[in-house]
Design an enzyme around this catalytic site. Structure first.
Site, PDB file in Angstrom:
ATOM      1  N   ASP A  76      -7.250  -2.755  -7.246  1.00 10.33           N
ATOM      2  CA  ASP A  76      -7.683  -3.061  -5.943  1.00 10.33           C
ATOM      3  C   ASP A  76      -8.020  -4.635  -6.439  1.00 10.33           C
ATOM      4  O   ASP A  76      -8.207  -5.203  -7.494  1.00 10.33           O
ATOM      5  CB  ASP A  76      -9.068  -2.688  -5.877  1.00 10.33           C
ATOM      6  CG  ASP A  76      -9.858  -3.127  -4.269  1.00 10.33           C
ATOM      7  OD1 ASP A  76     -10.521  -4.216  -4.469  1.00 10.33           O
ATOM      8  OD2 ASP A  76      -9.344  -2.525  -3.369  1.00 10.33           O
TER       9      ASP A  76
ATOM     10  N   ARG B 247      -6.987  11.194  -5.156  1.00  9.77           N
ATOM     11  CA  ARG B 247      -8.631  10.593  -4.990  1.00  9.77           C
ATOM     12  C   ARG B 247      -9.423  11.405  -5.038  1.00  9.77           C
ATOM     13  O   ARG B 247     -10.548  11.196  -5.642  1.00  9.77           O
ATOM     14  CB  ARG B 247      -8.262   9.634  -3.772  1.00  9.77           C
ATOM     15  CG  ARG B 247      -9.708   8.893  -3.623  1.00  9.77           C
ATOM     16  CD  ARG B 247      -9.341   7.811  -2.229  1.00  9.77           C
ATOM     17  NE  ARG B 247     -10.863   7.330  -1.959  1.00  9.77           N
ATOM     18  CZ  ARG B 247     -10.796   6.312  -1.269  1.00  9.77           C
ATOM     19  NH1 ARG B 247      -9.731   5.719  -0.652  1.00  9.77           N
ATOM     20  NH2 ARG B 247     -12.085   6.013  -0.943  1.00  9.77           N
TER      21      ARG B 247
ATOM     22  N   ARG C 123      -3.377   6.437   1.322  1.00 10.19           N
ATOM     23  CA  ARG C 123      -4.041   7.498   2.049  1.00 10.19           C
ATOM     24  C   ARG C 123      -2.935   8.272   3.228  1.00 10.19           C
ATOM     25  O   ARG C 123      -3.189   9.266   3.433  1.00 10.19           O
ATOM     26  CB  ARG C 123      -5.230   6.948   2.858  1.00 10.19           C
ATOM     27  CG  ARG C 123      -6.448   6.632   1.921  1.00 10.19           C
ATOM     28  CD  ARG C 123      -7.624   6.112   2.825  1.00 10.19           C
ATOM     29  NE  ARG C 123      -7.232   4.871   3.470  1.00 10.19           N
ATOM     30  CZ  ARG C 123      -7.975   4.370   4.231  1.00 10.19           C
ATOM     31  NH1 ARG C 123      -9.161   4.777   4.648  1.00 10.19           N
ATOM     32  NH2 ARG C 123      -7.986   3.179   4.638  1.00 10.19           N
TER      33      ARG C 123
ATOM     34  N   ARG D 124       0.751  -1.389  -0.244  1.00 10.34           N
ATOM     35  CA  ARG D 124      -0.107   0.077  -0.151  1.00 10.34           C
ATOM     36  C   ARG D 124       0.970   1.298   0.118  1.00 10.34           C
ATOM     37  O   ARG D 124       0.607   2.382   0.748  1.00 10.34           O
ATOM     38  CB  ARG D 124      -0.920  -0.087   1.178  1.00 10.34           C
ATOM     39  CG  ARG D 124      -2.072  -0.846   1.035  1.00 10.34           C
ATOM     40  CD  ARG D 124      -3.324  -0.626   2.159  1.00 10.34           C
ATOM     41  NE  ARG D 124      -4.051  -1.698   2.377  1.00 10.34           N
ATOM     42  CZ  ARG D 124      -4.180  -2.480   3.680  1.00 10.34           C
ATOM     43  NH1 ARG D 124      -3.701  -1.693   4.718  1.00 10.34           N
ATOM     44  NH2 ARG D 124      -5.042  -3.287   3.634  1.00 10.34           N
TER      45      ARG D 124
ATOM     46  N   TYR E 122     -15.134 -12.265  -0.257  1.00 10.12           N
ATOM     47  CA  TYR E 122     -15.958 -11.119  -0.403  1.00 10.12           C
ATOM     48  C   TYR E 122     -17.057 -11.500  -1.218  1.00 10.12           C
ATOM     49  O   TYR E 122     -18.104 -10.903  -0.999  1.00 10.12           O
ATOM     50  CB  TYR E 122     -15.039 -10.281  -0.947  1.00 10.12           C
ATOM     51  CG  TYR E 122     -13.952  -9.417  -0.413  1.00 10.12           C
ATOM     52  CD1 TYR E 122     -14.183  -8.563   0.626  1.00 10.12           C
ATOM     53  CD2 TYR E 122     -12.798 -10.047  -0.310  1.00 10.12           C
ATOM     54  CE1 TYR E 122     -13.178  -7.828   1.333  1.00 10.12           C
ATOM     55  CE2 TYR E 122     -11.619  -9.586   0.578  1.00 10.12           C
ATOM     56  CZ  TYR E 122     -12.075  -8.498   1.576  1.00 10.12           C
ATOM     57  OH  TYR E 122     -10.876  -7.727   2.116  1.00 10.12           O
TER      58      TYR E 122
END
Length: 355
Positions: A77, A40, A31, A27, A154
């Site tokens: 992703d 973003r 963020r 990552r 998921y």
């Protein structure tokens, strides 16, 4: 394509000599970087950012502008595949990913097709090509996918889960249905990763984020078996270079020997195992990637350097170490501490290499 200026990441994965231990960060485009947050916001949403090759390229390159990292990783992703299968991916504020059409029955599984990577997932391949051009040979580009088991969690749960009640219910009550789902997803992952290689990815990583939620026999049957299937189908050489494959099962260090026999070039380690013990267990079979606790980056610069030194010393003067965190970097980490980490790895690791 231009010759790589810095190939120590690829060489380390193949257990070849390097001048210092390479480092990249799971990552690393994320963020914790203010420039990522700005991009973003410009994109409008996370998936809009993923689906825009130019913006995906921009955020992929952002950490490389700040830090002397030894690899870039495609910004995307793991849920792009189930989204392309028609499950209707969306993100609920504060709750993470959700699917409008989760898989709950054999009938649902039968309706799934394997997406064409250059069609339904063409935006990912466009991003790979755009990033490779922009890197211009500076460092290698990592492509990736989730493992079939992780993607299936998921797809069946309909989103994130802590208990995995729905998919474990399927595992223990309708194992044949789950195997069919995993087989279909494995075919999709294989095609997806090979397309990334053909588009320009120079190494591949399979994220088995939820493999550690399984029992040992269930891990072998429902997770590792399908990762092995994928590895067997992957392109292993492209443009005259081997394509190294990293597999990472979070919470799976107890199965490291099985992972070493799966056909990968390297195994990722979380922070729950001593890397010296891991190296003793696998010997010269594979390289190892890891394994600093991301939480260390909340500490002082001195403490970060101490932890880097400990991990490097534990691995020792052996080929085949890629330094990384044991999982993704946290969003509240100070970027200045990441600079300390990267510099410490490069500075302190030189003593362990003779190239």
């Amino acid at each position: 394509m231009p010759t790589l200026e810095n190939d120590r990441f690829l060489r380390a994965l193949l257990r070849e000599p390097v001048d210092r231990t390479p480092i990249w960060i799971m990552r690393q485009a994320g963020r914790y970087l203010p420039e990522y947050r700005a991009t973003r916001e410009q994109a409008g949403s996370f998936m809009d950012l993923c689906r825009n090759p130019e913006l995906a390229c921009e955020v992929t390159l952002q950490p490389l502008r700040r830090f002397a990292l030894d690899a870039a990783i495609l910004f995307s992703d793991i849920l792009t595949i189930p989204d392309a299968m028609g499950l209707g991916l969306y993100f609920e504020p504060g709750e993470g990913p959700r699917f409008e059409h989760p898989i709950r029955s054999a009938k649902d599984v039968k309706t799934l097709g394997v997406p064409d990577p250059e069609d339904e997932l063409g935006y990912v391949m466009d991003a790979v090509r755009t990033i490779r051009r922009a890197l211009n040979g500076k460092v290698p580009l990592i492509g990736f996918s989730g493992s079939p088991w992780t993607l299936a969690t998921y797809m069946v749960e309909g989103g994130s889960s802590k208990e995995f009640g729905k998919i474990k219910g399927m595992l223990y009550s309708e194992p044949d249905v789950l195997h069919q789902l995993l087989h279909t997803v494995a075919q999709a992952v294989s095609r997806y990763l090979n397309a990334q290689v053909e588009a320009g990815a120079q190494a591949l990583m399979i994220f088995d984020t939820w493999g550690g939620a399984l029992t040992p026999p269930a891990y072998r049957s429902f997770s590792l078996h399908y990762i092995e299937q994928i590895i067997d189908q992957l392109i292993r050489e492209h443009d005259g270079r081997r394509i190294p494959i990293i597999m990472f099962t979070k919470g799976g260090a107890q199965w490291l020997e099985w992972q070493a026999a799966a056909g990968c070039d390297a195994a990722g380690l979380d922070w729950t195992i001593d890397i010296a013990d891991a190296r003793r267990r696998v010997g010269a079979q594979i390289a190892l990637q890891g394994n600093m606790d991301p939480g260390v980056l909340y500490g002082t610069p001195e403490r970060i350097r101490e932890e880097v030194a400990r991990i490097l010393q534990a691995f020792g003067p052996h080929p085949g170490h890629v330094f990384n965190l044991g999982h993704g970097i946290h969003q509240h980490i100070d970027p200045d501490n990441v600079a300390v980490l990267v510099d410490a790895v490069h500075t302190l690791s030189a003593q362990y290499h003779t190239l």
